[in-house]
Design a protein around this motif. Sequence first.
Motif, mmCIF file in Angstrom:
data_model
loop_
_atom_site.group_PDB
_atom_site.id
_atom_site.type_symbol
_atom_site.label_atom_id
_atom_site.label_comp_id
_atom_site.label_asym_id
_atom_site.label_seq_id
_atom_site.Cartn_x
_atom_site.Cartn_y
_atom_site.Cartn_z
ATOM 1 N N LEU A 153 36.881 34.083 38.726
ATOM 2 C CA LEU A 153 38.200 34.210 39.321
ATOM 3 C C LEU A 153 38.322 35.663 39.772
ATOM 4 N N ASN A 154 39.348 35.989 40.537
ATOM 5 C CA ASN A 154 39.475 37.381 40.957
ATOM 6 C C ASN A 154 39.649 38.293 39.726
ATOM 7 N N HIS A 155 38.948 39.401 39.727
ATOM 8 C CA HIS A 155 38.943 40.370 38.612
ATOM 9 C C HIS A 155 38.476 39.712 37.320
ATOM 10 N N PHE A 156 37.662 38.681 37.418
ATOM 11 C CA PHE A 156 37.213 37.952 36.220
ATOM 12 C C PHE A 156 35.980 37.139 36.605
ATOM 13 N N SER A 182 46.804 41.934 48.959
ATOM 14 C CA SER A 182 47.920 42.122 48.026
ATOM 15 C C SER A 182 47.576 41.585 46.638
ATOM 16 N N ASN A 183 47.845 42.374 45.646
ATOM 17 C CA ASN A 183 47.599 42.009 44.260
ATOM 18 C C ASN A 183 48.841 41.419 43.616
ATOM 19 N N PRO A 184 48.712 40.779 42.462
ATOM 20 C CA PRO A 184 47.472 40.400 41.788
ATOM 21 C C PRO A 184 46.833 39.221 42.522
ATOM 22 N N ILE A 217 41.304 38.526 49.615
ATOM 23 C CA ILE A 217 40.088 39.294 49.315
ATOM 24 C C ILE A 217 40.380 40.404 48.300
ATOM 25 N N CYS A 218 39.300 40.916 47.749
ATOM 26 C CA CYS A 218 39.371 42.001 46.764
ATOM 27 C C CYS A 218 38.164 42.899 46.971
ATOM 28 N N ASP A 219 38.375 44.195 46.826
ATOM 29 C CA ASP A 219 37.259 45.119 47.063
ATOM 30 C C ASP A 219 36.472 45.451 45.797
ATOM 31 N N MET A 220 36.862 44.868 44.665
ATOM 32 C CA MET A 220 36.178 45.252 43.422
ATOM 33 C C MET A 220 34.700 44.832 43.404
ATOM 34 N N PRO A 221 34.399 43.551 43.736
ATOM 35 C CA PRO A 221 32.975 43.196 43.785
ATOM 36 C C PRO A 221 32.205 44.032 44.809
HETATM 37 MN MN MN Z 1 41.104 43.706 43.522
#
Ligand code: MN
Length: 438
Positions: A195-198, A144-146, A166-170
């Motif tokens: 940081l996430n997305h950063f 769930s974002n952000p 978790i995040c799938d961007m990386p």
């Molecule tokens: Mn993400």
Amino acid sequence: PFILSIAGGGSTYTPGIVKSLMVRLTDFPIAEIRLYDIDSQRQDVIAPVVEKVIRDHSDNIKFTVTDDPETAFNGAHFVFAQMRVGQYAMREQDEKIPLRHGVVGQETCGPGGLAYGLRTILPMVELIDFVEKYSDNAWIVNYSNPAAIVAEGVRRLRPNAKVLNICDMPVAAMRNMAAVLGVDRHDLDVDYFGLNHFGWFSSIRVKGEEKLPQLREHIAKFGLLTEDAAQTDPQHSDPSWVKTWRNIQPLMDAFPEYIPNPYLQYYLMANDIVEHQDPEYTRANEVMDGREKRLFEAARVYKETGILPDAFHVGVHGAFIVDVACSLAFDLRQRHLVIVENKGAITGLPFDAMVEVPAYITAHGPEPIRIGDIPRFHQALLEQQLASEQLLVEATLEGSYEKALQAFTLNKTVPSVVHAKKILDDMIEENKAYWPEL
Ligand code: MN
Ligand code: G6P
């Protein structure tokens, strides 16, 4: 075999996640899949598609669809969370309100992400409480974002909860890097911090050999994209995502040693982003007219004809959450990029910051690697972003307008306190049904 619940079952990502589960049943055996959503109308449209995906692989898996938390989580072993508080209608607002004031309009970066955070922290905590009340000590693997703000909110309110953010961007970046190098993404061994997305990749090894310089050369010419990667992922071959992957070339000069997360362009190239964004038609519109429409149409065709058209994507997003769950379930100690409490991993950042770094995923949770010192420039950027996110969380918990305004003002996408105030005030209007009172 596990009982697995998907919170946010009505998401158009659900069929892809379930498909990923089905192709991994020998690694991750499943007795039952439960879909849970507070929007049962939407979930009821998606559920037959999900059931078809399950039945194509197995007749034995029980399938349950519910809007009742007890039914959803009673005895569950794993919960995959992917809630979108306010749905796409509010994502559209998150993107369009800042744009009206000449500021980046994005789902998780900038004021849009802060607004989304104010909506999501408390519902996420409510979900955690349901899971703790009914489940069998389940792990919640949370998309769930952000994600950065959600992780910080959860850390403050439920520090001992079994939640892995978790995040799938990386991972998507790694998929693209692997395509450039002509290897599988699982063959990459990476260092990453932020940081996430950063954040930044600081090393990318294949069989011990450093590939970062070669990848930088490719990115400088073509961005972080190959035909191959684009073709295997329809989401990321949408024009706006192609631009996101290509547009990182100018960032490279500022970080000669690293490969930046593409999301950094929203913070460091904000003018360029705003110039190319259409204030009347943002990514939320693209998604509603594309991915959402395609799947709803497929669900309709399936209902009428019994034939399910090919309408959803199975990619790194689904595969990654299953990888992480396998590692948690069977103590595989695989190394994945996840969001964890810093506890000294990045020396210059606060002990309690929620950072994104590689960690070995054990049955007891993530064991992050030690990153150590980072350059002054990166540290300063991270501190500013962290302060923005943490003040936003405090604003949510204390109902503080002042802290919300500070969070908006500190965000690097926002050029002035005047912009920050105008955007915040408009957002308060639009978020009346969701935000705590500020
Ligand atoms: Mn993400
Ligand atoms: C990436 C990010 C997610 C984000 C998604 C948006 O996968 O990691 O956090 O939600 O992009 O993609 P979309 O196609 O909805 O714009």
